[in-house]
Scaffold this active site. Structure first.
Site, PDB file in Angstrom:
ATOM      1  N   ARG A  46       0.852  -1.204   0.000  1.00  0.00           N
ATOM      2  CA  ARG A  46       0.000   0.000   0.000  1.00  0.00           C
ATOM      3  C   ARG A  46       0.882   1.247   0.000  1.00  0.00           C
ATOM      4  O   ARG A  46       0.630   2.216  -0.710  1.00  0.00           O
ATOM      5  CB  ARG A  46      -0.935   0.005   1.222  1.00  0.00           C
ATOM      6  CG  ARG A  46      -1.974  -1.110   1.206  1.00  0.00           C
ATOM      7  CD  ARG A  46      -3.054  -0.915   2.261  1.00  0.00           C
ATOM      8  NE  ARG A  46      -2.617  -1.010   3.641  1.00  0.00           N
ATOM      9  CZ  ARG A  46      -2.479  -2.146   4.337  1.00  0.00           C
ATOM     10  NH1 ARG A  46      -2.750  -3.305   3.765  1.00  0.00           N
ATOM     11  NH2 ARG A  46      -2.077  -2.131   5.604  1.00  0.00           N
ATOM     12  N   LYS A 136     -12.470  14.929   3.423  1.00  0.00           N
ATOM     13  CA  LYS A 136     -13.586  14.367   2.653  1.00  0.00           C
ATOM     14  C   LYS A 136     -14.485  13.527   3.546  1.00  0.00           C
ATOM     15  O   LYS A 136     -13.996  12.801   4.419  1.00  0.00           O
ATOM     16  CB  LYS A 136     -13.049  13.492   1.524  1.00  0.00           C
ATOM     17  CG  LYS A 136     -14.161  12.901   0.646  1.00  0.00           C
ATOM     18  CD  LYS A 136     -13.629  11.867  -0.327  1.00  0.00           C
ATOM     19  CE  LYS A 136     -13.982  10.471   0.137  1.00  0.00           C
ATOM     20  NZ  LYS A 136     -13.676   9.425  -0.855  1.00  0.00           N
ATOM     21  N   GLU A 177     -19.395  15.203   0.115  1.00  0.00           N
ATOM     22  CA  GLU A 177     -19.644  14.262  -0.987  1.00  0.00           C
ATOM     23  C   GLU A 177     -20.925  13.444  -0.766  1.00  0.00           C
ATOM     24  O   GLU A 177     -20.908  12.452  -0.037  1.00  0.00           O
ATOM     25  CB  GLU A 177     -18.454  13.304  -1.150  1.00  0.00           C
ATOM     26  CG  GLU A 177     -18.672  12.295  -2.280  1.00  0.00           C
ATOM     27  CD  GLU A 177     -17.533  11.291  -2.441  1.00  0.00           C
ATOM     28  OE1 GLU A 177     -16.691  11.181  -1.538  1.00  0.00           O
ATOM     29  OE2 GLU A 177     -17.514  10.613  -3.476  1.00  0.00           O
ATOM     30  N   LYS A 219     -18.276  17.640  -3.719  1.00  0.00           N
ATOM     31  CA  LYS A 219     -17.874  16.517  -4.571  1.00  0.00           C
ATOM     32  C   LYS A 219     -19.160  15.819  -4.981  1.00  0.00           C
ATOM     33  O   LYS A 219     -19.852  15.218  -4.144  1.00  0.00           O
ATOM     34  CB  LYS A 219     -16.942  15.571  -3.809  1.00  0.00           C
ATOM     35  CG  LYS A 219     -16.564  14.334  -4.618  1.00  0.00           C
ATOM     36  CD  LYS A 219     -15.267  13.728  -4.126  1.00  0.00           C
ATOM     37  CE  LYS A 219     -14.962  12.425  -4.830  1.00  0.00           C
ATOM     38  NZ  LYS A 219     -13.599  11.960  -4.621  1.00  0.00           N
TER      39      LYS A 219
HETATM   40  P1  13P Z   1     -14.239   7.138  -7.611  1.00  0.00           P
HETATM   41  O1  13P Z   1     -13.826   8.231  -8.567  1.00  0.00           O
HETATM   42  O2  13P Z   1     -13.554   5.845  -7.846  1.00  0.00           O
HETATM   43  O3  13P Z   1     -15.737   7.042  -7.484  1.00  0.00           O
HETATM   44  O4  13P Z   1     -13.718   7.564  -6.173  1.00  0.00           O
HETATM   45  C1  13P Z   1     -13.831   8.875  -5.784  1.00  0.00           C
HETATM   46  C2  13P Z   1     -14.050   8.948  -4.345  1.00  0.00           C
HETATM   47  O5  13P Z   1     -13.274   9.530  -3.631  1.00  0.00           O
HETATM   48  C3  13P Z   1     -15.257   8.326  -3.788  1.00  0.00           C
HETATM   49  O6  13P Z   1     -15.432   8.751  -2.475  1.00  0.00           O
END
Ligand code: 13P
Length: 334
Positions: A46, A136, A177, A219
């Site tokens: 990782r 986020k 998001e 987002k």
């Molecule tokens: P994806 O673009 O793979 O959907 O991932 C973005 C992301 O941060 C989802 O929380």
């Protein structure tokens, strides 16, 4: 922390022609991505993989920030430089995923609520010290028979706003998001209606809880047909529907919107973003915060030879960053 500093960070995240790379997969999620290409999910793998991504030469030409996972913000390059420090030196803003994932929402079968508010103030203080300047939190909305419920939308919006207020208190820009999943056989109109309801509820909650929009980034998921829907909307329809939905729900004072890729192919994710930016005359910069659509091709390549393909995988990451940077300006040539 002043609102001016938060606003400055938020604007830097969506600087012209730049976007975010999301590399904040939890240990379990990156394990699934690794398993799909035959890489063992060890801490060193990782670390090496995140080093590959973050030390891609010239990445900062197209990438303004990267979202890290808790383990990653505590790791370093092979030369011992903490990743967050390395990024800051390159002009890439360190971000951090702070939610603790989704859990079944009691009383609402098939629906999820995102957890992680307990102790969040203390965790944000530590992340700031470790270098994080944005965070986020991902809420997940499922579309299905009789769902989402109003309850699910409301509790997720409320949690997003509580997280956002805590972030701003600690000088960290919240990236909010609310992801409406692509899974299901629903049509694009259903996705539009659910996304609209979610965004209305989210911006009402942000307002109620005193979150300053000037220091917030959205987002968003795009308005698309469900993956299993017989009729798949084309690029123009996705771009038009997404724009109409955003324009009718998102205040113009927001510094910017970035999209998730959500399982779209690399090419679709780029084409949709490009089409929206080509339409011009937008209230906010529209850019990307892709995870899979930035990484999946590079990861598959790296998996074939972890030492020998390191540099080649980096060149694939750079190419995806460049293409999405062009799409963020409506200048992608396809
Ligand atoms: P994806 O673009 O793979 O959907 O991932 C973005 C992301 O941060 C989802 O929380």
């Amino acid at each position: 922390m002043s609102i001016e500093q938060l606003a400055e960070t938020a604007q830097a995240m969506v600087a012209a022609g730049k976007g975010i790379i999301a590399i904040d997969e939890s240990t379990a999620t990156i394990g699934k991505r690794f398993a799909a290409v035959g890489i063992e999910n060890t801490e060193e793998h990782r670390r090496r993989y995140r080093e590959l991504l973050l030390t891609t030469p010239k990445l900062s030409d197209h990438i303004s920030g990267a979202i890290l996972y808790d383990e990653t913000i505590r790791q370093s390059t092979k030369d011992g430089i903490p990743f967050a420090q390395y990024m800051a030196k390159q002009g890439i803003l360190p971000g951090i995923k702070v939610d603790k994932g989704t859990h079944p929402l009691a009383g609402c079968p098939g629906e999820l609520v995102t957890e992680g508010l307990d102790g969040l103030r203390e965790r944000l203080k530590e992340y700031y010290k470790l270098g994080a300047r944005f965070a986020k939190w991902r809420a997940v909305i499922n579309i299905g028979e009789d769902i989402p419920s109003g309850t699910c939308i409301e509790v997720n919006a409320h949690a997003l706003a509580r997280y956002a207020a805590l972030c701003q208190e600690q000088g960290i820009v919240p990236m909010v998001e609310p992801e409406v999943l692509m899974d299901g056989d629903h049509d694009i109109q259903t996705c539009y209606e659910v996304t609209e309801a979610m965004l209305r509820s989210l911006f009402a909650a942000l307002h109620d809880q005193g979150v300053l929009l000037e220091g917030t980034i959205l987002k968003a998921s795009m308005v698309v047909s469900g993956k299993a829907c017989d009729e798949q909307a084309d690029v123009e329809e996705v771009a038009d529907s997404t724009l109409m939905c955003l324009k009718s729900t998102v205040p113009a004072i927001l510094p910017g919107i970035v999209f998730l890729s959500g399982g779209q192919s690399d090419e679709d994710a780029t084409a949709h973003l490009d089409a929206m930016n080509r339409s011009g005359n937008l209230p906010w910069p529209l850019s990307f915060s892709y995870g899979r659509a930035m990484q999946q091709t590079a990861l598959a390549h790296w998996a074939k030879d972890l030492d020998g393909n390191f540099a080649k995988a980096q060149s694939i990451v750079l190419e995806r960053a460049k293409e999405n940077g062009l799409a963020a300006q409506g200048k992608w040539e396809g």
